[in-house]
Design a protein around this motif. Structure first.
Motif, mmCIF file in Angstrom:
data_model
loop_
_atom_site.group_PDB
_atom_site.id
_atom_site.type_symbol
_atom_site.label_atom_id
_atom_site.label_comp_id
_atom_site.label_asym_id
_atom_site.label_seq_id
_atom_site.Cartn_x
_atom_site.Cartn_y
_atom_site.Cartn_z
ATOM 1 N N SER A 78 4.555 4.999 2.394
ATOM 2 C CA SER A 78 3.908 5.781 1.340
ATOM 3 C C SER A 78 3.006 6.840 1.951
ATOM 4 O O SER A 78 2.603 6.742 3.111
ATOM 5 N N GLY B 291 -0.756 7.555 -1.857
ATOM 6 C CA GLY B 291 -0.045 6.311 -2.106
ATOM 7 C C GLY B 291 1.351 6.455 -2.682
ATOM 8 O O GLY B 291 2.020 5.452 -2.930
ATOM 9 N N GLU C 12 4.075 -0.379 3.695
ATOM 10 C CA GLU C 12 3.920 -1.596 2.887
ATOM 11 C C GLU C 12 5.131 -2.465 3.194
ATOM 12 O O GLU C 12 6.235 -2.178 2.735
#
Length: 149
Positions: A53, A58, A137
């Motif tokens: 990201s 984000g 992530e």
């Protein structure tokens, strides 16, 4: 005129807000189109499965299954997560013509995209992205495996 970059970013902050949110190194790359030194980024050699990201806002940009080893010193991907995740625009700085890659959500600088270099990827594109522009992530399964002793 580029209709994508002529549109205001979905996440817009003042320069002071970006400086407060980002480290000086992140700010230099993401907001001032800097480049981290080759082979110094945290994701250059990462093989962890997950989603990369934008470190500034984000927004999801790339999946690990599109990352490949280009040996150029920066993380390389052959396609973004979705066609509208990034903006590509011509960059003529440094006396050469390149295609700059920006986050479509906040217009932060990510890196550049190159084509026709002969990598054995489905697109023959190399999105050469600064590690400092990204945050990984890990997939839930991958994260659980990393926590095991």
């Amino acid at each position: 005129m580029d209709p994508q970059t002529d549109q205001p970013p979905k996440v817009a902050k003042t320069d002071a807000e970006w400086r407060e949110q980002l480290t000086p190194a992140e700010y230099q790359v993401l907001r001032k189109a800097g480049t981290e030194r080759a082979f110094t980024g945290e994701y250059t050699d990462t093989k962890t499965s997950g989603v990369y990201s934008c470190r500034a806002c984000g927004a999801e940009l790339f999946r690990s299954d599109t990352k490949f080893e280009s040996h150029c010193g920066w993380p390389s991907f052959f396609t973004p997560l979705a066609g509208d995740a990034v903006i590509e625009r011509v960059d003529t700085s440094l006396g050469m013509k390149r295609v700059e890659v920006l986050c479509a959500t906040c217009h932060s600088h990510l890196g550049h995209v190159f084509e026709g270099e002969g990598y054995g990827t489905p697109t023959d594109l190399r999105y050469c992205i600064n590690s400092i522009s990204l945050r990984l992530e890990p997939d839930a399964q991958e994260g659980a495996e990393q926590l095991r002793p």
